[in-house]
Design a protein around this motif. Structure first.
Motif, PDB file in Angstrom:
ATOM      1  N   TYR A 385     -40.056  55.780  15.063  1.00  0.00           N
ATOM      2  CA  TYR A 385     -39.947  55.270  13.698  1.00  0.00           C
ATOM      3  C   TYR A 385     -39.011  56.142  12.860  1.00  0.00           C
ATOM      4  O   TYR A 385     -38.245  55.635  12.039  1.00  0.00           O
ATOM      5  CB  TYR A 385     -41.328  55.193  13.062  1.00  0.00           C
ATOM      6  CG  TYR A 385     -42.251  54.239  13.788  1.00  0.00           C
ATOM      7  CD1 TYR A 385     -42.112  52.861  13.629  1.00  0.00           C
ATOM      8  CD2 TYR A 385     -43.225  54.702  14.657  1.00  0.00           C
ATOM      9  CE1 TYR A 385     -42.941  51.975  14.313  1.00  0.00           C
ATOM     10  CE2 TYR A 385     -44.057  53.826  15.339  1.00  0.00           C
ATOM     11  CZ  TYR A 385     -43.908  52.468  15.162  1.00  0.00           C
ATOM     12  OH  TYR A 385     -44.721  51.597  15.843  1.00  0.00           O
ATOM     13  N   VAL A 386     -39.063  57.464  13.077  1.00  0.00           N
ATOM     14  CA  VAL A 386     -38.162  58.357  12.344  1.00  0.00           C
ATOM     15  C   VAL A 386     -36.710  58.084  12.735  1.00  0.00           C
ATOM     16  O   VAL A 386     -35.833  57.973  11.866  1.00  0.00           O
ATOM     17  CB  VAL A 386     -38.529  59.829  12.614  1.00  0.00           C
ATOM     18  CG1 VAL A 386     -37.490  60.763  12.002  1.00  0.00           C
ATOM     19  CG2 VAL A 386     -39.914  60.150  12.048  1.00  0.00           C
ATOM     20  N   THR A 387     -36.433  57.972  14.031  1.00  0.00           N
ATOM     21  CA  THR A 387     -35.052  57.738  14.464  1.00  0.00           C
ATOM     22  C   THR A 387     -34.547  56.364  14.043  1.00  0.00           C
ATOM     23  O   THR A 387     -33.406  56.223  13.597  1.00  0.00           O
ATOM     24  CB  THR A 387     -34.951  57.890  15.979  1.00  0.00           C
ATOM     25  OG1 THR A 387     -35.864  56.993  16.622  1.00  0.00           O
ATOM     26  CG2 THR A 387     -35.280  59.306  16.410  1.00  0.00           C
ATOM     27  N   THR A 388     -35.405  55.337  14.166  1.00  0.00           N
ATOM     28  CA  THR A 388     -34.979  53.977  13.830  1.00  0.00           C
ATOM     29  C   THR A 388     -34.705  53.827  12.340  1.00  0.00           C
ATOM     30  O   THR A 388     -33.663  53.282  11.929  1.00  0.00           O
ATOM     31  CB  THR A 388     -36.050  52.963  14.271  1.00  0.00           C
ATOM     32  OG1 THR A 388     -36.272  53.085  15.678  1.00  0.00           O
ATOM     33  CG2 THR A 388     -35.608  51.548  13.956  1.00  0.00           C
ATOM     34  N   VAL A 389     -35.620  54.308  11.515  1.00  0.00           N
ATOM     35  CA  VAL A 389     -35.437  54.194  10.060  1.00  0.00           C
ATOM     36  C   VAL A 389     -34.241  55.028   9.606  1.00  0.00           C
ATOM     37  O   VAL A 389     -33.487  54.616   8.711  1.00  0.00           O
ATOM     38  CB  VAL A 389     -36.719  54.611   9.322  1.00  0.00           C
ATOM     39  CG1 VAL A 389     -36.496  54.615   7.811  1.00  0.00           C
ATOM     40  CG2 VAL A 389     -37.865  53.668   9.672  1.00  0.00           C
ATOM     41  N   SER A 390     -34.039  56.189  10.212  1.00  0.00           N
ATOM     42  CA  SER A 390     -32.900  57.031   9.836  1.00  0.00           C
ATOM     43  C   SER A 390     -31.579  56.319  10.114  1.00  0.00           C
ATOM     44  O   SER A 390     -30.660  56.334   9.279  1.00  0.00           O
ATOM     45  CB  SER A 390     -32.953  58.352  10.609  1.00  0.00           C
ATOM     46  OG  SER A 390     -34.106  59.089  10.281  1.00  0.00           O
ATOM     47  N   LEU A 391     -31.471  55.688  11.269  1.00  0.00           N
ATOM     48  CA  LEU A 391     -30.242  54.957  11.598  1.00  0.00           C
ATOM     49  C   LEU A 391     -30.062  53.740  10.701  1.00  0.00           C
ATOM     50  O   LEU A 391     -28.935  53.400  10.310  1.00  0.00           O
ATOM     51  CB  LEU A 391     -30.274  54.538  13.065  1.00  0.00           C
ATOM     52  CG  LEU A 391     -30.109  55.681  14.077  1.00  0.00           C
ATOM     53  CD1 LEU A 391     -30.447  55.212  15.486  1.00  0.00           C
ATOM     54  CD2 LEU A 391     -28.687  56.243  14.035  1.00  0.00           C
TER      55      LEU A 391
END
Length: 664
Positions: A385-391
């Motif tokens: 979730y951190v990587t997806t939302v950041s991108l």
């Protein structure tokens, strides 16, 4: 301009001001015990204040005051030189940073004490006492004023670095024989495989004594669940305690980690000594973690104008600070995940760097983001979730390279969130994790509102809550320090997805009626943002779930018992580090979760490199994720510790001119 005749007077005033600030700041840092009778009268205040300073020691108090005063005296002139704009930025930053030190005195947590110096004890604040507000104001002003001066000095240094690089005053033709120690050391971060290997192995060697002291391994409750299920086939939900017959495992904790830890457990058994498998795992994850830190320093060396001395200092800090090997000695999903996330952060920073400089991302970098994002999600559920939302936020903010960003974002998310639960878990006979985990905070807050205001709620609101929570059953067990109690004792296993949807809608609506109760229900959410807990940690070899089969894991060690080196060295060392400045500060959770990101933000704005704010996107997303957790544990913020070097270098990431090329 001050005349020469007045300079001695000005210097005397600066000296007196520095002495006063040093004494006040030292007293502000030393004073504590807000739940005592300190604020009943000035006599009690004086007595308690002297007691606090005495606990620190008269020599320590004098040394702290002298150091702060000397520091203030040396750097105060920079406060006037940075200009009104930067003065305002420094004041705003220093206010929030000072709050992170002062707020622990104001927290209403009678049963919670912080571990680190000055060992603030939370209690019931005496809001009605003017003395209380006077002390809090003095603490905030003195600490904030000192921090504002330090921040202005950092702004001057940052501006000088940027100006020096822009005017081309950096020498590149220094004879090898005349290289400084920093210039010699920074050559190990030039990206060459041999230098990278040496820097990595040297860091692991520095960690080795702590790995031995913490040894043979530290296996906590979560990992014990995974090992028991892998070894015995006894599967249950550790949160609801519901048995799960017919399954070979459960995805409450990531199944990927379960197989990983289980395989190393089997390796140890195959080698004839079970603990040997975990020792091999700890060495391997230490090597990967050290390599990830070195890779981040290589990126900093190539892509920023951070001084060589700072890059070497970052390596030294990572090599010497006990917090890094302490967490590498733990068999835990956070310890396994953090190295992968750090590598993903380096790849993310490289993407932002190339976008800021109008350079193509390239398919290799996209593949790197996809693979690292995938394993980040497999080793820790919050990671995807951190990587997806950041991108996603990067796409919105940068608005370049859409195809590369979309592939990097969608492929790992589709695999981890879609393919794994729908295809992989059923194929492996692994039960999915409980749906209550994703709504921990709403469960905690709505359960408190239902307990306190049950008669005030409408019939529809009570029904929406009752279909998900058994309020009558959980009421005696509800606690403010964790949502696990509400989930364990209150969540209804038969709640449907429609029930949970209505529950969330009710939670959103009732927030506007009971905001104070919502905040009071989750006081632990502020802990990562205040000066208190540290990353220094030690624990037993194995602990938990003996009744479910845990006693079959590492049978030679007692339940929740310490090894010889853990009991004789690790625990006393941890206690000493927590209470001894400056180790209590450089190991503090708040230093890495609040101070470094805030300083990076302020310096970036100060030197007007606004494009570099995009590098902060994962940090902001990680901040937001902390407000969704069921409890506070230092391991939840481990990523902030490991990305510290990238955070420090963030303001100094280069924005190249069109005439310069980006090297691969």
């Amino acid at each position: 301009m001050t005349s020469k005749a007045n300079r001695p007077c000005v210097q005397k005033l600066r000296c007196l001001l520095s002495v006063a600030v040093g004494i006040l700041c030292a007293q502000s840092l030393a004073f504590r015990n807000v739940d005592s009778a300190a604020f009943d009268s000035f006599a009690n205040l004086t007595a308690k204040g002297l007691d606090s300073i005495a606990q620190f020691g008269p020599a320590g108090s004098i040394a702290l005051a002298a150091c702060l005063g000397a520091l203030f005296y040396r750097i105060y002139p920079n406060f006037k030189r940075v200009g009104k704009r930067n003065q305002l930025i420094s004041v705003i930053l220093s206010f929030f940073l000072a709050l992170s030190i002062v707020v622990p005195r104001l927290m209403k947590l009678p049963n919670v004490s912080f571990n680190s110096f000055p060992n603030y004890v939370g209690g019931v604040p005496k809001w009605h006492k003017p003395i209380f507000w006077m002390v809090a104001s003095i603490q905030l002003l003195t600490i904030g004023f000192t921090l504002a001066v330090i921040i202005c000095w950092l702004m001057r240094k940052a501006a000088d670095l940027v100006e020096c690089r822009n005017t081309g005053e950096v020498s590149t033709a220094i004879p090898p024989t005349n290289l400084s120690i920093w210039e010699r050391g920074v050559r190990f971060f030039d990206g060459k495989p041999m230098h990278m290997t040496v820097a990595t192995l040297a860091m692991v060697l520095c960690w080795l004594p702590m790995l031995v002291i913490q040894g043979p391994a530290i296996i906590g409750v979560d990992s014990m669940v995974q090992l028991v299920q892998f070894r015995t086939g006894h599967v249950w939900d550790p949160m609801t305690m519901a048995e799960l017959p017919g399954y070979v495992g459960q995805d409450h904790h990531p199944f990927f980690d379960t197989y990983l830890y289980g395989l190393f457990d089997e390796l140890g058994l195959w080698l004839g000594q079970e603990v040997l498998g975990f020792r091999i795992l700890i060495v391997l994850q230490s090597i990967v973690a050290a390599l990830a830190i070195v890779v981040s320093l290589i990126w900093i060396k190539k892509r920023t104008n951070l001084p060589d001395s700072c890059i070497c200092a970052c390596w030294c800090l990572a090599a010497i600070l006990p917090a890094f090997p302490m967490y590498m000695s733990i068999v835990l999903k956070d310890s396994t995940w953090v190295s992968i996330f750090l590598l993903w952060m380096v790849a993310f920073f490289e993407v932002i760097y190339r976008c800021n400089n109008n350079h193509a991302i390239g398919w290799r970098l996209v593949l790197c983001l996809v693979v690292l994002g995938l394993f980040s999600g497999l080793t820790k559920k919050l990671g995807i979730y951190v990587t997806t939302v950041s991108l996603l936020l990067a796409i919105i903010v940068i608005r370049k390279q859409f195809a590369a960003f979309l592939i990097s974002m969608l492929v790992p998310a589709a695999l981890v969130i879609g393919f794994v639960p729908m295809v992989v878990l059923p194929a492996l006979d692994i039960a999915p994790g409980g749906p209550q985990e994703t709504i921990s905070v709403p469960i905690q807050q709505l359960s408190k509102v239902a307990i306190l205001h049950q008669d005030e709620l409408s019939k529809s609101d009570r029904q929406a809550i009752d279909r998900v929570l058994d309020i009558d059953h959980l009421k005696p067990y509800w606690q403010a320090d964790s949502a696990d109690y509400a989930k364990h004792y209150g969540y209804r296993l038969n709640a449907s997805s429609s029930d949970r949807k209505n529950f969330i809608l009710t939670w959103i609506r009732l927030f506007f009626r009971y905001p104070k109760d919502y905040i009071a229900a989750v006081p632990y959410l502020i802990n990562p943002f205040v000066y208190g807990e540290t990353y220094y940690y030690s624990g037993p070899v194995r602990c938990g779930w003996w009744e479910a089969g845990g006693s079959r894991i590492l049978t030679e060690y007692p339940e929740c018992g310490l090894s010889y080196t853990q009991g004789k060295i690790a625990i006393p060392l941890t206690n000493a580090l927590n209470k001894t400045p400056p180790f209590s500060f450089i190991g503090s959770e708040a230093l890495y979760t609040v101070w470094l990101p805030m300083l990076a933000l302020g310096l970036t704005i100060s030197i007007r490199r606004y494009r570099n704010l995009c590098y902060l996107i994962p940090t902001v997303v990680s901040w937001c994720s902390l407000f969704l957790l069921p409890a506070h544990q230092v391991r939840y913020t481990l990523s902030f510790l490991f990305v510290f070097a990238l955070t420090i270098a963030l303001p100094f990431a280069e924005v190249l001119t069109k005439e310069r090329n980006i090297s691969n």
